[in-house]
Design an enzyme around this catalytic site. Structure first.
Site, PDB file in Angstrom:
ATOM      1  CG  ASP A  95      -6.364  -2.751  -3.631  1.00 30.22           C
ATOM      2  OD1 ASP A  95      -6.887  -1.928  -3.076  1.00 30.22           O
ATOM      3  OD2 ASP A  95      -5.231  -3.289  -3.524  1.00 30.22           O
ATOM      4  CB  SER A 123      -0.944  -0.022   1.130  1.00 30.59           C
ATOM      5  OG  SER A 123      -2.220   0.732   0.990  1.00 30.59           O
ATOM      6  CG  HIS A 129      -5.526  -2.559   0.401  1.00 30.50           C
ATOM      7  ND1 HIS A 129      -5.146  -2.140  -0.824  1.00 30.50           N
ATOM      8  CD2 HIS A 129      -4.924  -2.180   1.446  1.00 30.50           C
ATOM      9  CE1 HIS A 129      -4.300  -0.938  -0.602  1.00 30.50           C
ATOM     10  NE2 HIS A 129      -4.134  -1.214   0.691  1.00 30.50           N
TER      11      HIS A 129
END
Length: 515
Positions: free
Chosen positions: A454, A228, A484
């Site tokens: 995502d 991320s 995610h």
């Protein structure tokens, strides 16, 4: 998501650590050289601090060398003045489980946020990386401003409780004034309580910390797993130190080509896509979907619930009520992982019956609230790092001009993500740039993984990151899945590609699609 701080790609592992429990180039001067020679003293890890999220000390991993140990590393407060004051950065590691002759070095993780504690996230999900531990020490850290690393502190738990209960999607002038006033107060409190660290929490500062960490840990190159926002940190590192990049993986990739506004709009589309996928999945099961008769009915009923909550909240976790904004945050949190969809269904069923407990627990996890009512410094650090990085400062008028586009992207999440753009408007420190520079000519190959479903870091960002890193550097891999991130999905194709590169140096073919 109930206060308009921007999750610029918060890893599931960063923002959901509490959920299971709740639901059940610098250098050359003398000072810099001294810091690279510092000796780390590793000890048993203490229980996480309040700023890290609280809870018990980390449990050992299965197998040899599975005990977690912790230490602190000194770094310059100001990398432009490495002879000046220092700060302490919190580190954690579990030693390699394999033979010493097979050990490659340390594999350093960043789980995103920005603002998530890596010292708590890695132990929570450490078993997922057991294969990688056969050849690496697994290492993570609290970036500067986060957790135990000179944390940014803005408001106490009582004021944060009120902040997260307020309406973050104003419908009239009074609600708009309340949102803007509370945001201004939050930012002023950050300056009052943490003014010394606020100018020093840029991603470029954290990248220089990473290079110091590499040297102190004894590695010639940085072996890195960024998830991320951790992919943005890794990209900035690769730009600053391309010749020092070892084997690196970016999973759930932040798009480095987008401004904060464009990123927020992309997230609106991403969360809407995840909601669409959840609704389709619910009604496609052989048994009846308990929250709607069709995918559109599921979404219509959720929209109706949020409208009702805007007028009349329902009981949540006493004495708090489930508001429209808290419910939106809870729904978003559940969309971070397909594993959470069952909790979303159960939470929606409860809320339709006037019980907001589960959706509020999900929102609490998003906001970094522990079961005992203490908040980590996720919101404070997230705001501080975003505002130190991002140059644009958006006005309420900017938001209102763009609301139609955000609402077109997502009727459910558009307003929240649009109003989140004002979080830096009154920030004390100017932002560094419109976009991060991740160009890294001369770097070793970096495996860049995009997930088609995502919600928080939309799939298109992976391709743009691979291109921005440069030809021969970014190697794109696509995972056709939900949630995610990709590696933690358990997909054998993704894990095989990642493990093959990190353990054996086998670079996957660019354009590989999994499964």
């Amino acid at each position: 998501m109930s206060h308009p701080f921007r999750l610029r790609g918060t890893a599931l592992t960063a923002c959901a650590v509490l959920l299971p429990a709740l639901l059940a180039g610098c250098g050359g001067d003398d000072r810099d050289e001294d810091l690279t020679r510092q000796e780390l003293v590793w000890k048993s890890c203490p229980a996480p601090s309040e700023a890290q999220g609280g809870g018990p000390p980390p449990s050992p991993l299965p197998g040899a060398g599975g005990e977690w140990s912790c230490t602190t590393m000194k770094a310059p407060l100001d990398w432009d003045d490495p002879d000046g004051d220092t700060i302490d950065l919190a580190l954690l590691r579990a030693g390699s489980s394999g033979a010493e002759r097979e050990r490659i070095g340390s594999l350093i993780f960043n789980f995103g946020g920005p603002g998530g504690s890596g010292v708590t996230a890695l132990p929570a999900f450490g078993e997922d990386y057991a294969t990688l531990r056969t050849r690496y020490d697994l290492v993570s850290f609290d970036p500067r401003g986060v957790g135990r690393s000179t944390p940014v502190i803005c408001q106490d738990d009582q004021r944060l409780e009120a902040l997260f209960q307020q309406d973050a999607t104003p419908d009239d002038d009074a609600e708009r004034a309340e949102l803007l006033d509370s945001t201004k107060e939050f930012n002023a409190d950050c300056e009052e309580n943490s003014g010394r660290i606020l100018p020093r929490v840029r991603t470029t500062d954290a990248a220089r910390d990473l290079d110091l960490m590499r040297q102190v840990l004894g590695d010639d190159r940085l072996h890195y797993f960024g998830i991320s926002y951790g992919t943005e940190l890794g990209g900035v590192y690769a730009h600053l130190f391309p010749e020092k990049v070892g084997r690196a993986v970016f999973d759930a990739v932040v798009d480095p080509t987008r401004t904060a506004e464009q990123g927020a709009l992309g997230q609106a589309r991403g969360f809407q896509l995840a909601l669409d996928n959840y609704a389709e999945d619910c009604v496609s099961r052989s048994e009846e979907c308990p929250v709607g008769d069709s995918a559109q009915d599921v979404k219509d009923r959720i929209a109706g619930l949020l409208e009702d909550l805007d007028r009349t909240p329902v009981p949540g976790i006493f004495p708090r009520e489930l508001t429209q904004t808290a419910a939106t945050g809870g729904i978003a949190q559940a969309l971070y992982s397909r594993d959470f969809w069952e909790f979303l269904t159960e939470g929606l069923e409860q809320a339709y019956d006037g019980d907001g407990t589960i959706l509020m627990l999900l929102a609490d996890s998003m906001n970094g609230r522990s079961e005992n009512g203490e908040y980590s410094n996720l919101a404070a650090a997230n705001t501080a790092i975003n505002c130190a990085d991002d140059k644009p400062r958006y006005t309420p008028e900017d938001v209102e001009r763009r609301l139609p586009e955000f609402r077109a992207a997502s009727g459910l999440f558009g307003d929240y993500l649009a109003w989140g753009m004002v979080s830096c408007t009154d920030w004390a420190v100017p932002g560094a740039a419109d976009r991060p520079d991740v160009s890294a000519p001369g770097s070793a190959p970096i495996l860049v993984i995009g997930n088609t479903g995502d919600p928080a870091t939309p799939y298109e960002g992976a391709r743009r990151m691979a291109r921005a890193l440069g030809e021969g550097v970014g190697v794109e891999l696509t995972y056709r899945g939900q949630g995610h991130g990709a590696y933690n999905s358990g997909d054998e194709c993704v894990q095989g590609a990642v493990n093959g590169y990190l353990l054996d140096g086998k670079v996957p073919t660019a354009g590989t699609v999994c499964p």
